[in-house]
Design an enzyme around this catalytic site. Sequence first.
Site, PDB file in Angstrom:
ATOM      1  N   TYR A 149       0.663  -1.085  -0.086  1.00  0.00           N
ATOM      2  CA  TYR A 149      -0.024   0.049  -0.092  1.00  0.00           C
ATOM      3  C   TYR A 149       0.941   1.308   0.101  1.00  0.00           C
ATOM      4  O   TYR A 149       0.363   2.409  -0.289  1.00  0.00           O
ATOM      5  CB  TYR A 149      -0.725  -0.043   1.268  1.00  0.00           C
ATOM      6  CG  TYR A 149      -2.437  -0.174   1.008  1.00  0.00           C
ATOM      7  CD1 TYR A 149      -2.768  -0.980   0.100  1.00  0.00           C
ATOM      8  CD2 TYR A 149      -3.430   0.618   1.817  1.00  0.00           C
ATOM      9  CE1 TYR A 149      -3.981  -1.418  -0.023  1.00  0.00           C
ATOM     10  CE2 TYR A 149      -4.433   0.155   1.460  1.00  0.00           C
ATOM     11  CZ  TYR A 149      -4.922  -0.515   0.602  1.00  0.00           C
ATOM     12  OH  TYR A 149      -6.355  -1.001   0.453  1.00  0.00           O
ATOM     13  N   LYS A 216      -0.111 -13.146   6.657  1.00  0.00           N
ATOM     14  CA  LYS A 216      -0.419 -14.235   5.559  1.00  0.00           C
ATOM     15  C   LYS A 216       1.246 -14.790   5.545  1.00  0.00           C
ATOM     16  O   LYS A 216       1.561 -14.870   4.380  1.00  0.00           O
ATOM     17  CB  LYS A 216      -0.678 -13.625   4.351  1.00  0.00           C
ATOM     18  CG  LYS A 216      -1.105 -14.524   3.464  1.00  0.00           C
ATOM     19  CD  LYS A 216      -2.342 -15.360   3.595  1.00  0.00           C
ATOM     20  CE  LYS A 216      -2.297 -16.539   2.676  1.00  0.00           C
ATOM     21  NZ  LYS A 216      -3.244 -17.669   2.763  1.00  0.00           N
ATOM     22  N   ASP A 266      -6.423 -15.513   5.989  1.00  0.00           N
ATOM     23  CA  ASP A 266      -7.769 -16.105   5.602  1.00  0.00           C
ATOM     24  C   ASP A 266      -8.462 -16.886   6.542  1.00  0.00           C
ATOM     25  O   ASP A 266      -9.795 -16.617   6.607  1.00  0.00           O
ATOM     26  CB  ASP A 266      -7.346 -16.959   4.254  1.00  0.00           C
ATOM     27  CG  ASP A 266      -6.120 -17.648   4.531  1.00  0.00           C
ATOM     28  OD1 ASP A 266      -5.498 -17.591   5.547  1.00  0.00           O
ATOM     29  OD2 ASP A 266      -5.778 -18.649   3.561  1.00  0.00           O
ATOM     30  N   ASP A 290      -6.917  -3.173   6.182  1.00  0.00           N
ATOM     31  CA  ASP A 290      -7.853  -2.717   5.412  1.00  0.00           C
ATOM     32  C   ASP A 290      -9.122  -3.324   5.061  1.00  0.00           C
ATOM     33  O   ASP A 290     -10.187  -2.996   5.366  1.00  0.00           O
ATOM     34  CB  ASP A 290      -7.149  -2.018   4.150  1.00  0.00           C
ATOM     35  CG  ASP A 290      -8.002  -1.027   3.455  1.00  0.00           C
ATOM     36  OD1 ASP A 290      -8.991  -0.441   4.189  1.00  0.00           O
ATOM     37  OD2 ASP A 290      -7.932  -0.660   2.223  1.00  0.00           O
TER      38      ASP A 290
END
Length: 405
Positions: A149, A216, A266, A290
Amino acid sequence: MSSKISFQDGKMLVPDTVTIPFIEGDGVGPECWAASKAVFDAAVERASRGTKKVAWKEVLAAEKAFKQTGEWLPEETVEAIKHYHVAIKGPLTTPVGEGIRSVNVALRHTLSLHACIRPVKWIAGVTSPVRRPELVDMVVFRENMEDIYAGIEWAAGTQENAEISACISRLTGKTLPEESGFGIKYISRAGSERIMREAMEFAIRHKRRSVTIVHKGNIMKYTEGSFKKWCYELAKREYGELVCLESEANQPDMAGRIVVKDRIADNMFQQVLINPAMYDVLVTPNLNGDYLSDALAAQVGGLGLAPGGNFGHEVAIFEATHGTAPDIAGKDLVNPGSMLLSGAMLFDHIGWSEAAELIRQALASTVRNGIVTGDLAKEVEGAQVVGTTDFAAALIEFIKSEACA
Ligand code: NAI
């Protein structure tokens, strides 16, 4: 006497009349701000019995700034926020066109607002897509400056893109497909430790039960995987006796400690739906944070009610988390809840917690009584739909009433 917030040995000093800059925002921003300001003033007046006051100071950003000054983010605005240390903003139009940055991202980077904090809690009466929304009580600490980002990107077909492609081929022996876009994902130890420390300090101050590191790292080992590792290391190094691992949590000598655990992103999206009561403070890298914040907001009634704050060193901006909603702008339809709750966060931040609590109580009581803006009408049974102005008036009536004495 100065009406400016100042800092002494890291402690915030807030005068009784305090100047706070506001950016009213674009689209629905002005209506949302007018309604919210009226509620803020009533709450401060009531909570302080007339001894405290905010001198609101308008500063410009995005479309309104561009129309008046030719700049999307005037230097004056940045300087005013630095000078007064705290600000509140409405939604800003994202400029369309190559090479123009989002004003929100520019503000974050210019003021080094490294932490985005989003509390997520259900307001009784609002229908939610989940069966037990009352179990959702989480606060997301999202790293705000790094990750994919950060805006370090190269479009396909540019010279820089070709150089990056050549460099990747040289380092990895792989040839990437022609016409690929590139973006850099980076996560630093310093950035990870800073957001974890904020999350830990919050958890300690508010007696929260656990801090969950969301990542992740199973796939992105040297970015998100390192984020996880650095967060755990910091918790152990700086908060040793105050924390324990999830595997130790049932041991009798660990009672009362904050449990530090981690979840793969996830899985986390499933966990917040299936086992929300198991989660409390969440700490995340930028991109996952986000997504997760908006998903959590939806679980408790949507972005119209989700507050947020962006924090840097001795500077903080509180913001409505929804966009400019151009489809309903100028129609007295916008739900000001997100900005109202962001204002409550602001008042908590400057130590005016009674005013903050009044705003939250007024919002909860008004919604519970079935008085809502159109967006919530289908959510609240037997709702009486009112416009933005009347919604704010209902909150003010509550604040001035005996009910909140
Ligand atoms: P949006 O949030 O403005 O609107 C999405 C839908 O939700 C619309 O139907 C809108 O009417 C409704 N909605 C949003 N907030 C509402 C509220 N408080 N009360 C009632 N209904 C509400 O998202 P969209 O359309 O994707 O973005 C519009 C503009 O806003 C874009 O320029 C975008 O970049 C910008 N934006 C700015 C943000 C910020 O400044 N924090 C955040 C998100 C988008």
